[in-house]
Design an enzyme around this catalytic site. Structure first.
Site, PDB file in Angstrom:
ATOM      1  N   LEU A   1      -1.311   9.917   4.970  1.00 16.06           N
ATOM      2  CA  LEU A   1      -2.658   9.235   3.700  1.00 16.06           C
ATOM      3  C   LEU A   1      -3.643  10.233   3.000  1.00 16.06           C
ATOM      4  CD1 LEU A   1      -4.105   7.148   6.974  1.00 16.06           C
ATOM      5  CD2 LEU A   1      -3.003   6.241   5.553  1.00 16.06           C
TER       6      LEU A   1
ATOM      7  N   GLY B   1       8.378  -5.052   4.259  1.00 15.07           N
ATOM      8  CA  GLY B   1       9.493  -4.148   5.295  1.00 15.07           C
ATOM      9  C   GLY B   1      11.209  -3.912   4.554  1.00 15.07           C
TER      10      GLY B   1
ATOM     11  N   SER C   1       0.781  -1.208   0.107  1.00 18.36           N
ATOM     12  CA  SER C   1       0.065  -0.313   0.314  1.00 18.36           C
ATOM     13  C   SER C   1       0.526   1.698   0.105  1.00 18.36           C
ATOM     14  CB  SER C   1      -1.010   0.564   1.316  1.00 18.36           C
ATOM     15  OG  SER C   1      -1.847   0.914   1.038  1.00 18.36           O
TER      16      SER C   1
ATOM     17  N   GLY D   1      12.260   0.707   3.346  1.00 17.59           N
ATOM     18  CA  GLY D   1      12.840   0.471   2.391  1.00 17.59           C
ATOM     19  C   GLY D   1      14.013  -0.326   2.858  1.00 17.59           C
TER      20      GLY D   1
ATOM     21  N   ILE E   1       5.384  -5.490   7.709  1.00 15.38           N
ATOM     22  CA  ILE E   1       5.086  -4.529   8.858  1.00 15.38           C
ATOM     23  C   ILE E   1       5.356  -3.275   7.762  1.00 15.38           C
ATOM     24  CG2 ILE E   1       6.881  -4.910  11.182  1.00 15.38           C
ATOM     25  CD1 ILE E   1       8.972  -3.608  10.202  1.00 15.38           C
TER      26      ILE E   1
ATOM     27  N   ASN F   1       8.821   8.670   5.806  1.00 17.23           N
ATOM     28  CA  ASN F   1       7.502   9.773   4.979  1.00 17.23           C
ATOM     29  C   ASN F   1       6.600   9.841   6.140  1.00 17.23           C
ATOM     30  OD1 ASN F   1       4.521   8.142   4.676  1.00 17.23           O
ATOM     31  ND2 ASN F   1       5.881   6.394   4.625  1.00 17.23           N
TER      32      ASN F   1
ATOM     33  N   CYS G   1      -0.434   3.577  10.476  1.00 15.60           N
ATOM     34  CA  CYS G   1       0.010   4.312  10.463  1.00 15.60           C
ATOM     35  C   CYS G   1       0.640   5.313  11.155  1.00 15.60           C
ATOM     36  CB  CYS G   1      -0.549   5.274   9.261  1.00 15.60           C
ATOM     37  SG  CYS G   1      -0.191   6.142   8.181  1.00 15.60           S
TER      38      CYS G   1
ATOM     39  N   ASN H   1      -5.693  -0.759   7.532  1.00 16.49           N
ATOM     40  CA  ASN H   1      -4.377  -0.490   7.870  1.00 16.49           C
ATOM     41  C   ASN H   1      -4.591   0.251   9.867  1.00 16.49           C
ATOM     42  OD1 ASN H   1      -2.101   1.275   8.461  1.00 16.49           O
ATOM     43  ND2 ASN H   1      -2.828   2.582   7.130  1.00 16.49           N
TER      44      ASN H   1
ATOM     45  N   LYS I   1      -3.512  -5.043   9.099  1.00 15.69           N
ATOM     46  CA  LYS I   1      -2.012  -4.882   8.778  1.00 15.69           C
ATOM     47  C   LYS I   1      -1.078  -4.230  10.340  1.00 15.69           C
ATOM     48  CE  LYS I   1       0.972  -2.295   5.925  1.00 15.69           C
ATOM     49  NZ  LYS I   1       1.453  -1.306   4.598  1.00 15.69           N
TER      50      LYS I   1
HETATM   51  C1  LIG Z   1       5.575   7.165   1.066  1.00  8.85           C
HETATM   52  C2  LIG Z   1       4.689   5.640   0.910  1.00  8.85           C
HETATM   53  C3  LIG Z   1       3.986   5.523   1.461  1.00  8.85           C
HETATM   54  C4  LIG Z   1       2.625   4.610   2.485  1.00  8.85           C
HETATM   55  N1  LIG Z   1       1.483   4.293   2.464  1.00  8.85           N
HETATM   56  C5  LIG Z   1       0.868   3.802   2.625  1.00  8.85           C
HETATM   57  C6  LIG Z   1      -0.856   3.899   3.294  1.00  8.85           C
HETATM   58  O1  LIG Z   1      -1.361   4.530   2.248  1.00  8.85           O
HETATM   59  N2  LIG Z   1      -0.853   3.018   3.972  1.00  8.85           N
HETATM   60  C7  LIG Z   1      -0.723   2.056   4.207  1.00  8.85           C
HETATM   61  O2  LIG Z   1      -1.027   0.444   5.247  1.00  8.85           O
HETATM   62  N3  LIG Z   1       1.185   1.555   4.484  1.00  8.85           N
HETATM   63  C8  LIG Z   1       1.670   2.555   3.831  1.00  8.85           C
HETATM   64  N4  LIG Z   1       2.564   2.548   3.652  1.00  8.85           N
HETATM   65  C9  LIG Z   1       3.666   1.766   4.272  1.00  8.85           C
HETATM   66  C10 LIG Z   1       4.130   0.569   2.959  1.00  8.85           C
HETATM   67  O3  LIG Z   1       2.859  -0.087   2.469  1.00  8.85           O
HETATM   68  C11 LIG Z   1       4.791  -0.430   3.461  1.00  8.85           C
HETATM   69  O4  LIG Z   1       4.445  -1.310   4.988  1.00  8.85           O
HETATM   70  C12 LIG Z   1       6.609  -0.045   4.225  1.00  8.85           C
HETATM   71  O5  LIG Z   1       6.619   1.176   3.069  1.00  8.85           O
HETATM   72  C13 LIG Z   1       7.692  -1.197   4.129  1.00  8.85           C
HETATM   73  O6  LIG Z   1       7.491  -1.590   2.921  1.00  8.85           O
HETATM   74  P1  LIG Z   1       8.684  -1.566   2.416  1.00  8.85           P
HETATM   75  O7  LIG Z   1      10.045  -1.589   2.814  1.00  8.85           O
HETATM   76  O8  LIG Z   1       9.129  -2.469   2.079  1.00  8.85           O
HETATM   77  O9  LIG Z   1       8.594  -0.133   1.786  1.00  8.85           O
HETATM   78  C14 LIG Z   1       3.954   3.647   2.700  1.00  8.85           C
HETATM   79  C15 LIG Z   1       5.348   3.808   2.110  1.00  8.85           C
HETATM   80  C16 LIG Z   1       5.992   5.146   2.012  1.00  8.85           C
HETATM   81  C17 LIG Z   1       7.124   4.787   1.751  1.00  8.85           C
END
Ligand SMILES: Cc1cc2nc3c(=O)[nH]c(=O)nc-3n(C[C@H](O)[C@H](O)[C@H](O)COP(=O)(O)O)c2cc1C
Ligand SMILES: Cc1cc2nc3c(=O)[nH]c(=O)nc-3n(C[C@H](O)[C@H](O)[C@H](O)COP(=O)(O)OP(=O)(O)OC[C@H]3O[C@@H](n4cnc5c(N)ncnc54)[C@H](O)[C@@H]3O)c2cc1C
Ligand code: FES
Lengths: 265, 302
Positions: free
Chosen positions: B71, B242, B19, B216, B190, B67, B129, B126, B164
């Site tokens: 939302l 994650g 997401s 990241g 996560i 970030n 957040c 979610n 989540k």
């Molecule tokens: C810019 C950005 C916006 C995100 N927006 C949402 C969101 O709207 N809803 C949500 O459940 N997670 C959101 N996430 C979290 C990601 O879905 C994910 O849980 C988190 O980034 C960890 O995974 P990653 O390290 O692969 O990015 C967002 C992450 C980023 C970086």
């Protein structure tokens, strides 16, 4: 629609102090891209960071596109050492482009903002559209274009070491001596203080003015919502989406001066 | 070889996108082979449209990013009008992510989505957040609230229900159990890790909201630990995420106990990463004599 293209570096050179120009063979993107648009660059195949590096395109020729950049960190440091033939993963064309040239364009660039202005200069030339070009910098070393007032090309330096002494506003003032500014439109891209100064100037004198903003971008394609800018408040609903904040990557990078709250992003 | 099931839904592979890192699927047109993904999780949808937090909202960090988007999204009504038709035409499985600030918000959003003509096969909720006061964290840090919300949502849908979870809690196991007790089909873990960035030159914080969510590759070890903790106590499946950036990372998450995975931040560098790694995963299965990749699930040697 934007594309992902594996381009090939066809040349790199230092054109001014700490300023480099590289050309990339990317026929698909080069065929579509317009002045003001940008590409998002993966500096290397094993790039360890999580964001690409957005760069405005400074021109196209055949299947090649060129970029002009200042070395400010790891990404641009890596780019300056690109060897010819190296493959570079790029996404583009991204963002909106300069348009609406009914009034006489005064195009103004400075710092890292010279690329899209240079592209616009050549686009206007190819359309045979009369225009002024102003480039601002701190000192002569940063300039790579000739100061040529007869051809309506004006260079400025803060220290007066080349062209007109002062900032780009001083150059616009010299144009105003001969030209009614209400018949002109400003197109601006450069460091935030310069853009802010031109914004105030344009609003004060009621001149049309388009400004290309710059900010950190994670995705470049309207997904992450990270590259926000703030609009001058309009009448707003209690809850809204993209009315208070715009996305520089999608709604911009070019905005009208009178809708930008601040150029400092 | 890569096909997996969650509940009674079949996914072409365990690879989905997270997401907020893939929009609503249409943004990557021309850049990614969306239909070859196992599935996509949409940007969080809320009851009302949201403009998001003041800027700056993102900052790069070593191997990651912070970030505090807050939302920003179109809201559920516009989602149904503008985003759903495109998603309905996709051949990949669509999971709609819902966020809210109150029980009423969450439930109304789900009710509207249930009424809409969507082909989505499930919801990811979610409750984690970290970036908005009303980002659901009130739910995500409380076992009682997590269970209550899960139960209420369970009553309203027979589609997949995935909660989540946040790593920013004392015991992710307890929250996971609460989701399980409430009737969730799965949990995903996560969400981002609370972090902060400082600009020494300006003597200021890098995000307007001071704190933001770190994502990241930098958070991969934290994510793996949380997935593994959940795996040890839950009987429902886990979607791990994650910092995933390669086929090897996916294998690590499956070994830690993930049933499926989501790729997030890495999509910004390579919007087709979820497809690019498929061949390598298949090759791994072939070379290791696996008929299905999930034979690897939880198979850590002690
Ligand atoms: C810019 C950005 C916006 C995100 N927006 C949402 C969101 O709207 N809803 C949500 O459940 N997670 C959101 N996430 C979290 C990601 O879905 C994910 O849980 C988190 O980034 C960890 O995974 P990653 O390290 O692969 O990015 C967002 C992450 C980023 C970086
Ligand atoms: C739409 C758009 C178009 C752009 N076009 C150009 C262009 O044509 N030419 C060009 O040179 N740059 C351009 N930029 C800026 C360029 O993207 C950044 O300079 C680049 O990302 C820096 O990457 P890096 O890894 O070298 O530096 P980083 O490691 O990311 O940054 C190093 C340091 O430089 C600072 N920094 C980052 N960006 C800038 C900047 N723009 N100016 C001054 N300092 C900065 C950072 O705050 C940091 O302190 C553009 C940006 C956008 C959004
Ligand atoms: S850079 Fe991601 S929305 Fe603009």
């Amino acid at each position: 629609m934007s594309l992902r293209e594996i381009s090939k570096v066809t040349g790199s050179r230092e054109i001014a102090e700490n300023t480099f120009e590289s050309t990339l063979h990317a026929p698909q993107i080069a065929a579509m891209i317009k002045a003001g648009q940008f590409i998002n660059i993966l500096p290397s195949g094993d790039w360890p960071k999580v964001m690409r590096r957005p760069m405005s395109v400074s021109g196209t020729e055949g299947g090649n596109l060129s970029i002009i950049y200042k070395v400010v960190g790891d990404g641009t440091e890596y780019m300056r050492s690109w060897e010819n033939g190296v493959e570079v993963d790029i996404i583009g064309p991204l963002g909106n482009y300069w348009e609406d040239f009914d009034k006489i364009p005064i195009i103004i660039g400075g710092g890292v903002g010279i690329a899209p202005i240079f592209f616009l200069h050549n686009t206007l030339k190819s359309k045979n559209l009369d225009h002024y070009m102003i480039m601002g910098s701190r000192t002569a070393d940063e300039h790579f274009i000739e100061h040529d007032p007869d051809s309506k090309i004006l260079m400025t330096t803060d220290d007066g070491s080349y062209g007109i002494k002062g900032n780009v506003v001083a150059a616009v003032d010299t144009i105003a001596e001969k030209q009614d500014l209400s018949d002109t439109k400003l197109f601006v891209c450069g460091p935030a203080p310069m853009m802010e100064a031109m914004k105030d100037y344009a609003l004060d004198k009621n001149i049309e003015c388009d400004i290309a903003l710059e900010t950190v971008m994670a995705c470049g394609i309207g997904i992450c919502q990270g590259c926000s800018m703030e609009y001058v408040p309009k009448e707003q609903k209690a809850s809204s989406y993209r009315e208070k904040y715009g996305l520089v990557c999608m709604d911009g990078p070019i905005f009208k001066a009178n809708e930008i709250k601040t150029c400092y992003l | 070889m890569l096909e997996v099931k969650l509940g009674d839904i079949t996914f072409a592979s365990p690879i989905t996108v997270a997401s907020g890192t893939y929009g609503y699927g249409n943004e990557v047109e021309g850049l990614a082979e969306v239909n070859r993904l196992g599935g996509i999780v949409t940007k969080s949808v809320t009851r009302q449209p949201r403009e998001g937090n003041p800027l700056p909202r993102i900052a790069e960090t070593p191997s990651g990013m912070l970030n505090s988007i807050g939302l920003a999204n179109v809201g559920v009504e516009l989602y149904c009008k503008e985003k759903l038709p495109f998603l309905n035409n996709l051949k990949t499985q669509v999971i709609v992510n819902i966020a809210g600030s109150s029980m009423k918000d969450y439930l109304e959003t789900m009710e509207i989505l249930e009424e809409a003509n969507g082909n989505h096969i499930g919801y990811e909720i979610n409750i984690s957040c970290p970036n908005v006061k009303e980002g659901g964290m009130e739910f995500g840090v409380s076992c009682h609230m997590t269970e209550k919300l899960t139960k209420e949502m369970r009553k309203r849908t027979s589609k997949l229900l995935i909660m989540k979870l946040s790593p920013n809690v004392t015991s992710i196991e307890e929250i996971g159990m609460a989701a399980q007790d409430g009737g969730a089909d799965a949990v995903s873990a996560i969400n981002t890790v609370v972090g902060m960035g400082i600009d020494v030159k300006k003597k200021s914080v890098k995000l307007h909201t001071v704190f933001g969510g770190l994502s990241g590759p930098a958070i991969k070890p934290i994510a793996l630990a949380n997935v593994h903790k959940l795996y040890k106590v839950l009987s429902i499946p886990i979607m791990g995420l994650g910092g995933i950036a390669s086929a090897e990372d996916v294998l690590e998450f499956i070994l830690a106990g993930s049933h499926m995975v989501q790729i997030g931040t890495t999509n910004y560098i390579n919007p087709n990463i979820g497809v690019d790694i498929l061949q390598e995963l298949e090759d791994y299965c072939t070379e290791n004599g696996l008929k299905n990749i999930l034979e690897l699930k939880g198979q850590l040697k002690s």
